[in-house]
Every structure is written in C-alpha cells, then in structure tokens.
Design a protein around this motif. Sequence first.
Motif, PDB file in Angstrom:
ATOM      1  N   PHE A 137     -18.577   8.225  66.959  1.00  0.00           N
ATOM      2  CA  PHE A 137     -17.266   8.600  66.773  1.00  0.00           C
ATOM      3  C   PHE A 137     -16.839   8.400  65.268  1.00  0.00           C
ATOM      4  O   PHE A 137     -15.930   9.248  64.767  1.00  0.00           O
ATOM      5  CB  PHE A 137     -16.436   8.397  67.775  1.00  0.00           C
ATOM      6  CG  PHE A 137     -16.568   8.810  69.108  1.00  0.00           C
ATOM      7  CD1 PHE A 137     -17.343   9.730  69.416  1.00  0.00           C
ATOM      8  CD2 PHE A 137     -15.741   8.223  70.087  1.00  0.00           C
ATOM      9  CE1 PHE A 137     -17.737  10.381  70.661  1.00  0.00           C
ATOM     10  CE2 PHE A 137     -15.780   8.682  71.372  1.00  0.00           C
ATOM     11  CZ  PHE A 137     -16.941   9.737  71.828  1.00  0.00           C
ATOM     12  N   ASP A 164     -11.541   9.145  62.818  1.00  0.00           N
ATOM     13  CA  ASP A 164     -10.744  10.045  63.451  1.00  0.00           C
ATOM     14  C   ASP A 164      -9.988   9.082  64.679  1.00  0.00           C
ATOM     15  O   ASP A 164     -10.238   8.118  65.028  1.00  0.00           O
ATOM     16  CB  ASP A 164     -11.637  10.987  64.137  1.00  0.00           C
ATOM     17  CG  ASP A 164     -12.192  11.866  62.905  1.00  0.00           C
ATOM     18  OD1 ASP A 164     -11.686  12.267  62.003  1.00  0.00           O
ATOM     19  OD2 ASP A 164     -13.612  11.845  62.939  1.00  0.00           O
ATOM     20  N   PHE A 173     -14.365  15.833  75.913  1.00  0.00           N
ATOM     21  CA  PHE A 173     -13.881  14.403  75.731  1.00  0.00           C
ATOM     22  C   PHE A 173     -14.318  13.541  76.715  1.00  0.00           C
ATOM     23  O   PHE A 173     -13.205  12.947  77.382  1.00  0.00           O
ATOM     24  CB  PHE A 173     -12.280  14.180  75.020  1.00  0.00           C
ATOM     25  CG  PHE A 173     -12.391  12.872  74.178  1.00  0.00           C
ATOM     26  CD1 PHE A 173     -13.404  11.945  74.183  1.00  0.00           C
ATOM     27  CD2 PHE A 173     -11.270  12.643  73.624  1.00  0.00           C
ATOM     28  CE1 PHE A 173     -13.073  10.673  73.425  1.00  0.00           C
ATOM     29  CE2 PHE A 173     -11.081  11.475  72.808  1.00  0.00           C
ATOM     30  CZ  PHE A 173     -11.935  10.554  72.512  1.00  0.00           C
ATOM     31  N   TYR A 211     -10.449   9.124  67.928  1.00  0.00           N
ATOM     32  CA  TYR A 211     -11.042   9.130  69.060  1.00  0.00           C
ATOM     33  C   TYR A 211     -11.486   7.811  69.813  1.00  0.00           C
ATOM     34  O   TYR A 211     -11.035   7.467  71.096  1.00  0.00           O
ATOM     35  CB  TYR A 211     -12.451   9.815  69.064  1.00  0.00           C
ATOM     36  CG  TYR A 211     -12.314  11.109  68.256  1.00  0.00           C
ATOM     37  CD1 TYR A 211     -11.552  12.288  68.606  1.00  0.00           C
ATOM     38  CD2 TYR A 211     -13.279  11.331  67.098  1.00  0.00           C
ATOM     39  CE1 TYR A 211     -11.557  13.296  67.958  1.00  0.00           C
ATOM     40  CE2 TYR A 211     -13.152  12.843  66.686  1.00  0.00           C
ATOM     41  CZ  TYR A 211     -12.169  13.817  66.982  1.00  0.00           C
ATOM     42  OH  TYR A 211     -12.069  15.002  66.200  1.00  0.00           O
ATOM     43  N   ILE A 212     -11.533   6.839  68.933  1.00  0.00           N
ATOM     44  CA  ILE A 212     -11.635   5.347  69.475  1.00  0.00           C
ATOM     45  C   ILE A 212     -10.478   4.702  69.827  1.00  0.00           C
ATOM     46  O   ILE A 212     -10.343   4.290  70.881  1.00  0.00           O
ATOM     47  CB  ILE A 212     -12.468   4.638  68.126  1.00  0.00           C
ATOM     48  CG1 ILE A 212     -13.686   4.960  67.976  1.00  0.00           C
ATOM     49  CG2 ILE A 212     -12.349   3.282  68.751  1.00  0.00           C
ATOM     50  CD1 ILE A 212     -14.788   4.977  68.936  1.00  0.00           C
ATOM     51  N   HIS A 259     -19.795   2.273  65.830  1.00  0.00           N
ATOM     52  CA  HIS A 259     -19.227   3.555  66.105  1.00  0.00           C
ATOM     53  C   HIS A 259     -19.825   4.577  64.943  1.00  0.00           C
ATOM     54  O   HIS A 259     -19.114   5.358  64.505  1.00  0.00           O
ATOM     55  CB  HIS A 259     -17.608   3.742  65.848  1.00  0.00           C
ATOM     56  CG  HIS A 259     -16.968   2.855  67.232  1.00  0.00           C
ATOM     57  ND1 HIS A 259     -17.356   3.306  68.465  1.00  0.00           N
ATOM     58  CD2 HIS A 259     -16.207   1.902  66.976  1.00  0.00           C
ATOM     59  CE1 HIS A 259     -16.467   2.501  69.195  1.00  0.00           C
ATOM     60  NE2 HIS A 259     -15.706   1.685  68.509  1.00  0.00           N
ATOM     61  N   THR A 301     -20.745   4.119  69.839  1.00  0.00           N
ATOM     62  CA  THR A 301     -20.478   5.618  69.825  1.00  0.00           C
ATOM     63  C   THR A 301     -21.099   6.081  68.344  1.00  0.00           C
ATOM     64  O   THR A 301     -21.153   5.339  67.628  1.00  0.00           O
ATOM     65  CB  THR A 301     -19.046   6.157  70.221  1.00  0.00           C
ATOM     66  OG1 THR A 301     -18.313   6.012  68.954  1.00  0.00           O
ATOM     67  CG2 THR A 301     -18.155   5.203  71.262  1.00  0.00           C
TER      68      THR A 301
END
Length: 243
Positions: free
Chosen positions: A8, A12, A121, A14-15, A36, A6
């Motif tokens: 990402f 943050d 998302f 998100y992962i 990432h 990703t």
Amino acid sequence: MIVLFTDFGLKDPYIGQMHAVLAREAPGVRVIDLFHSVPVFNIRAGAYLLPVYAPEFPPGAIFVCVVDPGVGGERRPVLLKADGHWFVGPDNGLFEMVQRRAGACECRVINWRPPELSASFHGRDLFAPVAAKLAGGQLPDSEPAALTAPEGPPWPDDLAEILYVDHYGNGITGWRAKVAGTEMSLHIGGKVVKPARVFSAVPPGTVFWYANANGLVEIAAHRANASLRLGFKVGDPIKFVKR
C-alpha cells in the motif's frame, strides 16, 4: 500482536484506515507495520519476502498480508496457520512460500463476511476484522481447504532475481545465502559481483554481495548506491558462478 505486510505504501490513507479498524475492533492489541513497500502488485516478491521476516515475531502473531491485485475477483480470502503464526489474506500465491517452508501448516477459507464489504478494499473491510477476531480468541467462520497454487510454472525454492530495492539502493534477492555459499560470484546485467562479509570489508564505492541480516543474498555497495552503480531493478535476474 497484529503485523501488517502490504504493497500500500505510506503516502496514501489506506494503512491509516486499517489501523482505525484494528483500533476499533481490537483495542489494546499491539499493531506493527512491518512492510508497506512490497513491490506494487508483485505477489511473488511478497511471497518470498514474507517467510524471511515472520520468524522474528513471537508465537501467536497475526499477519495481515495484502498484495491483492485481484481484489473483488474470484480469489478466495484465507487463513493460514503456520508454525504458530496466523496469516490472513488473499489466496493468490502470497502464502505459497510460508506454507512450503513451514513445519506445520493449516489453511482455511474464510466464510465470514462483515455487514458492509467494499469490492476493492478487503484489507480494511475483511482481513483487518478477521485479524481482530483472531486476536480476541475467536476463529471466524471458515472451513479447511488447500491453498491455490500460484499461476504459471511452479515457483522454485529460491528465486534468482531482485525482489526489492531499499532506499540505500541495496538489492534484496529471493536466494537464501545458505544455499549460495560464499565461493560464488554473482552475475547481474552482464556484471560480476564478488562476495564480502560486511560493508567495511571492501573499499568505499565497491559493489559486493553478502548474506544480509535476514539470510538472503543482497547486492550492496560500501557508502554508495548499488542499484545506480549496476543499473538493476526489481525483477532483474541474477546468476551464481563458481569463482
């Protein structure tokens, strides 16, 4: 095995949220964080990097790939089976080079949807659950389709630009080293960079290009930061000239 790829970043949540979904939906399945820090929103960079790393993983590995600036828009969610690996993600060009370099390839549009799907998302709410289903031996509701071609002019087989700058300051390009050969000088930003086999083959501080461990042309410096020495960044073009 599920592999995450990703843009990402790691600062943050998100992962972590994607890991939470995979732990719930596919308990016991190994999850590997491959990458990432794909350049943010840079679908093309991700597309050229992905097929370089995928062959290292065993057959049956499932890649959840999210570089998706158009999330919530018209782009379709897809499954791609290529050379024994599954790729789950957006139909926005991210899988273009995987498909082009695969010996055998099959694409499917994902029709399945979870009970709750956020607009922004899909990595967590759609792609991770689909990967979990594949890991459990289920093929989610889907139908055969062709990948959508990337926007703009056709992409070349090898991309003559900087795709990624690592924390050492090395510039990874989209050009395969086997195509470049070893008799070429690399030109970038008005500067000439000569080839070397490994870091220790040149004096400390020297900038050079070499065939990196993943088969791509990489600009590096022995015990120094090549990006600072030459002033390059992601997206800068390169050119090869016979010495």
